[in-house]
Design a protein around this motif. Structure first.
Motif, short mmCIF file in Angstrom:
data_model
loop_
_atom_site.label_atom_id
_atom_site.label_comp_id
_atom_site.label_asym_id
_atom_site.label_seq_id
_atom_site.Cartn_x
_atom_site.Cartn_y
_atom_site.Cartn_z
N GLY A 516 0.81 -1.21 0.00
CA GLY A 516 0.00 0.00 0.00
C GLY A 516 0.84 1.25 0.00
N ALA A 517 2.14 1.09 -0.19
CA ALA A 517 3.07 2.23 -0.23
C ALA A 517 4.11 1.95 -1.31
N CYS A 518 4.86 3.00 -1.67
CA CYS A 518 5.83 2.88 -2.77
C CYS A 518 7.17 2.36 -2.25
N HIS A 519 7.66 1.27 -2.85
CA HIS A 519 8.95 0.67 -2.47
C HIS A 519 9.89 0.76 -3.66
N TYR A 520 10.86 1.68 -3.58
CA TYR A 520 11.80 1.84 -4.69
C TYR A 520 12.77 0.67 -4.80
N SER A 521 12.80 -0.15 -3.79
CA SER A 521 13.64 -1.36 -3.88
C SER A 521 13.12 -2.27 -5.00
N GLN A 522 11.82 -2.25 -5.23
CA GLN A 522 11.23 -3.08 -6.28
C GLN A 522 11.55 -2.51 -7.66
N VAL A 523 11.58 -1.18 -7.76
CA VAL A 523 11.98 -0.54 -9.02
C VAL A 523 13.42 -0.91 -9.34
N LYS A 524 14.26 -0.89 -8.31
CA LYS A 524 15.68 -1.24 -8.49
C LYS A 524 15.82 -2.67 -8.99
N ALA A 525 15.04 -3.60 -8.45
CA ALA A 525 15.13 -5.00 -8.86
C ALA A 525 14.76 -5.18 -10.33
N ILE A 526 13.71 -4.49 -10.79
CA ILE A 526 13.29 -4.59 -12.19
C ILE A 526 14.35 -3.98 -13.11
N VAL A 527 14.85 -2.79 -12.74
CA VAL A 527 15.85 -2.11 -13.57
C VAL A 527 17.10 -2.98 -13.72
N GLU A 528 17.56 -3.57 -12.63
CA GLU A 528 18.78 -4.40 -12.69
C GLU A 528 18.55 -5.65 -13.53
N GLU A 529 17.36 -6.24 -13.46
CA GLU A 529 17.06 -7.42 -14.27
C GLU A 529 17.05 -7.06 -15.76
N ASN A 543 5.99 13.50 -10.25
CA ASN A 543 6.72 14.40 -9.35
C ASN A 543 6.38 14.15 -7.89
N LYS A 544 5.13 13.81 -7.63
CA LYS A 544 4.65 13.61 -6.25
C LYS A 544 5.45 12.54 -5.52
N TYR A 545 5.82 11.46 -6.23
CA TYR A 545 6.39 10.28 -5.55
C TYR A 545 7.90 10.35 -5.36
N ILE A 546 8.52 11.48 -5.70
CA ILE A 546 9.96 11.60 -5.43
C ILE A 546 10.21 12.56 -4.26
N GLU A 557 0.03 9.11 5.11
CA GLU A 557 1.20 9.77 4.54
C GLU A 557 2.37 8.80 4.51
N GLN A 558 3.18 8.89 3.43
CA GLN A 558 4.37 8.04 3.34
C GLN A 558 5.62 8.91 3.39
N HIS A 559 6.58 8.46 4.18
CA HIS A 559 7.90 9.09 4.24
C HIS A 559 8.89 8.16 3.56
N LEU A 560 9.56 8.65 2.51
CA LEU A 560 10.56 7.81 1.83
C LEU A 560 11.78 7.63 2.73
N THR A 561 12.39 6.47 2.66
CA THR A 561 13.59 6.17 3.45
C THR A 561 14.80 6.81 2.79
N PRO A 562 15.88 6.95 3.52
CA PRO A 562 17.12 7.49 2.90
C PRO A 562 17.56 6.67 1.69
N ASP A 564 15.59 5.02 -0.35
CA ASP A 564 14.70 5.38 -1.45
C ASP A 564 15.18 6.64 -2.14
N LEU A 565 15.46 7.69 -1.33
CA LEU A 565 15.87 8.97 -1.87
C LEU A 565 17.22 8.86 -2.57
N GLU A 566 18.10 8.05 -2.02
CA GLU A 566 19.42 7.85 -2.63
C GLU A 566 19.29 7.19 -4.00
N TYR A 567 18.40 6.20 -4.10
CA TYR A 567 18.24 5.50 -5.38
C TYR A 567 17.58 6.41 -6.43
N ILE A 568 16.65 7.24 -6.00
CA ILE A 568 16.03 8.20 -6.92
C ILE A 568 17.09 9.12 -7.51
#
Length: 715
Positions: A516-529, A543-546, A557-562, A564-568
């Motif tokens: 129910g929240a955005c996980h950039y770790s999953q984006v990273k897994a797809i990109v690397e594959e 723009n909202k999700y960065i 409300e969701q707070h991105l982890t460090p 997440d922000l580093e990978y963005i």
């Protein structure tokens, strides 16, 4: 003689009896041979008239109506003495209505005259006068021809209305009230789907010279069209509509149907031809052609079927459906046109067919079918199976009833030499092979024109969506911002240097997958594959999700982890992320990227991956689009169905991500797989020992997955 103590209702009954007597006398006059007989009848009529006149002084309330009817019938009698032909035409207008229709009509009128929709500020005397005219069972004669024609004019009907008003001594207010009753009676009958009152109401409209609004004509046609017994009245309404208003598809179709019912086919075709040569081309639609085509199919007239088919194909507004193609194919099959030794169909070459009979004629017809349709209905498959089996392979078990299932074909263990292979088959989803024939189905790509149309349509849709999304915002928004931003993105893709993108990643769809929240770790897994497979990915994200924090939904409300922000930031620096501006819908961005030319970076190279590639890439067009979005928000409004289906089949790659109990940023199990290995549209492919046969595979609306309807006719 009317009794003094009679009620108003009984006085009306007596009066009606006298009128009937006068009609009988006038009819007798027509058939009596001698002049003496005419004199006797005239004397009798005069005595009857005197009897009626003697009652007038005792019934002042009824005086006006009797005078009207006396005058009315006197005209009929005098007309009969002068011309028996005139008498016959007038008496036709004056025959009483059918009892059932009249009873239904009077009940409906009574209800209308108490309806608040009909009653305005009408006076009681106006209502009584109107009711007298509305409930007069005998019709006031028309001063125009009762057979409506193109020569009928508004002036004719104005004269009719004037005579009608004079006859019943009506004021304009009373006449308007009668019109309201007859108009609203149409709505009343339409809601209840009853036609009997309308049969009488239509005659009442004509006798009063009343021309209601066009929508009232449509209402009357709708009701009369529900009852086959009202066909003649229905056609009259359609003709009168076309006299006073612009013809429309419905009225033209009604006229054609009537001509066909009378076997006047040539005249029906003349109407279609006149539409083509005049300004009525917009009415050359499937519905206007079908009555004529149905006639030819019912009579097995193959020559006329092919000629009519070609005319329909050339009419720009005719859009074929599954049922119409089925009707044509089944008729030709039952007439033996598709067998290998069939005689040429007369006129086929003139109608533009390269093959004039046999399997090649079938192939040409179905090729044209495949250009118009993406799939068949299950009912069409049943009918085709029955007709083709009876004609080409009588020993086969055809579908015997409308609800029977199309038989599932067995897997072929050796070459099939049967003159007809027909039935249901399941295509192998990994090899795209048909188990009944061995034919391999294709994944059909967008051609260049279709690709450009998708690209341009997306930009148009972005503009429309932006206007809709921002129209109620209190703060001012830059005009055409949605169009400008998407155009800027398109130009960036087209002019940027470096390697072209070969995989577009729907960032939010992957980030929110399973959560129910955005996980950039999953984006990273797809990109690397994708990079492991040799693809160059681009991630699109709103723009909202960065932002470091954002609302997911009300109160959440969701707070991105460090991390997440580093990978963005990493994706931005490597130019692997495009941030969609605020207020813009990101879906249009990743969809448009998949059909972008990428002119500068591509440098004229063909980015498609061949099936024989050993690089581990998916074969097919590039860029691929990684998403599990079903695009239900875009499908119907965005693209022509064939374009949308091809775009989905060729570009979309689905994914699956296994959840981890440990660190989500560690290496994850990722699965990527194409949405389709073969296109879900009608296609023909060769098969057989020498690839000498053609196999047609049809997607079926009611069938899911890889099931197809197969037809293959031996050469």
């Amino acid at each position: 003689k009317i009794p003094d103590d009679s009620t108003k209702h009984s006085r009306m009954t007596y009066s009606r009896d006298v009128h009937v007597l006068l009609l009988v006398l006038s009819l007798c006059i027509e058939f009596l041979p001698s002049s003496e007989a005419f004199t006797t009848s005239s004397f009798t009529s005069q005595r009857s008239t005197k009897s009626i006149s003697s009652c007038h002084s005792k019934h002042n309330l009824y005086n006006q109506q009797l005078q009207q009817h006396q005058s009315h019938w006197s005209r009929i009698i005098s007309s009969s003495l002068g011309s028996t032909t005139s008498m016959a035409s007038s008496s036709e207008r004056l025959q009483p209505f059918d009892d059932e229709a009249w009873t239904a009509y009077t009940a409906a009128v009574d209800e209308m005259m108490t309806s608040t929709r009909v009653l305005k500020k009408d006076k009681m005397e106006d209502l009584e006068a109107a009711k007298t005219a509305l409930l007069s069972r005998n019709l006031f004669p028309l001063n125009t021809t009762s057979q409506l024609s193109v020569t009928t004019s508004r002036d004719d009907w104005k004269d009719q209305a004037a005579d009608y008003m004079e006859h019943y001594k009506l004021t304009q207010q009373q006449f308007s009230f009668i019109m309201r009753v007859l108009v609203y009676l149409g709505d009343y009958c339409a809601k209840r789907r009853i036609s009997a009152p309308i049969q009488v109401a239509w005659e009442k409209l004509k006798e009063g010279g009343i021309v209601p609004a066009e929508n009232s004509f449509s209402t009357y046609m709708y009701i009369l069209g529900t009852d086959i017994a009202c066909r003649d009245s229905l056609i009259e309404v359609a003709k009168m509509h076309d006299v006073f208003f612009e013809p429309n598809e419905k009225t033209i179709t009604l006229q054609i149907k009537t001509l066909i019912s009378k076997n006047e086919v040539a005249q029906a075709e003349e109407i279609l031809s006149s539409l083509k040569s005049g300004n009525g081309g917009e009415f050359q639609r499937l519905r206007t052609f079908l009555p004529i085509l149905d006639h030819y199919c019912s009579n097995g007239d193959c020559k006329s079927i092919l000629r009519m088919f070609r005319e329909m194909k050339e009419a720009s507004r005719v859009h074929f459906d599954s049922e119409t193609y089925t009707k044509i194919l089944c008729t030709l099959a039952e007439e033996g046109c598709f067998s290998a030794n069939a005689s040429p169909v007369e006129g086929a070459a003139k109608a533009g067919f390269n093959a004039t009979s046999g399997p090649m004629l079938f192939d040409q017809l179905v090729t044209e079918l495949s250009e118009d349709l993406l799939e068949l209905s299950e009912d069409s498959c049943r009918k085709l199976s029955t007709s083709l089996s009876k004609s080409l392979s009588p020993e086969k078990n055809a579908v015997d009833d409308d609800d029977g299932e199309v038989p599932l074909l067995p897997n072929a263990t050796q070459p099939n030499s049967s003159p007809l292979v027909i039935g249901r088959t399941k295509i192998d989803v990994e090899t795209a092979l048909c188990p009944a024939t061995g034919a391999k189905l294709r994944l059909i790509n967008l051609d260049e024109e279709q690709r450009q149309h998708v690209h341009d349509t997306l930009i148009q849709m972005a503009e429309i969506q932006f206007v809709e999304f921002t129209k109620n915002r209190k703060q001012p928004v830059e005009e055409n911002l949605g169009l400008k931003e998407l155009t800027r993105f398109s130009e960036w893709l087209d002019t940027r240097e470096g390697e072209p993108f070969t995989a577009i990643v729907d960032g939010p769809n992957i980030g929110f997958f399973g959560y129910g929240a955005c996980h950039y770790s999953q984006v990273k897994a797809i990109v690397e594959e994708l990079e492991r497979m040799g693809e160059k990915p681009l991630v699109t994200v709103p723009n909202k999700y960065i932002a470091s924090k954002f609302f997911l939904r009300k109160g959440k409300e969701q707070h991105l982890t460090p991390k997440d922000l580093e990978y963005i930031e990493k994706l931005k620096e490597e130019q692997k992320m495009y941030v969609v501006p605020r207020l813009c819908l990101d879906d249009y961005y990743w969809m448009l990227a998949s059909v972008s030319n990428q002119t500068s970076s591509r440098e004229g190279r063909d980015l498609r991956v061949p099936a024989s590639s050993e690089e581990g890439k998916f074969p097919g067009v590039r860029p691929i689009l990684v998403t599990n979005d079903q695009m239900r928000d875009h499908k119907l409004e965005l693209l022509e169905p064939r374009e949308f289906r091809r775009w989905c089949s060729c570009h979309i790659v689905n994914y699956d991500l296994l959840k981890t109990d440990g660190d989500e940023w560690e290496e994850r199990d990722v699965r990527l797989f194409p949405a389709d290995f073969f296109s879900r549209e009608i296609q023909c492919n060769p098969w057989g020992e020498n690839a000498d046969r053609q196999a047609w595979h049809f997607p079926v609306t009611e069938w899911d997955g890889p099931d197809r309807f197969l037809i293959s006719i031996a050469r």
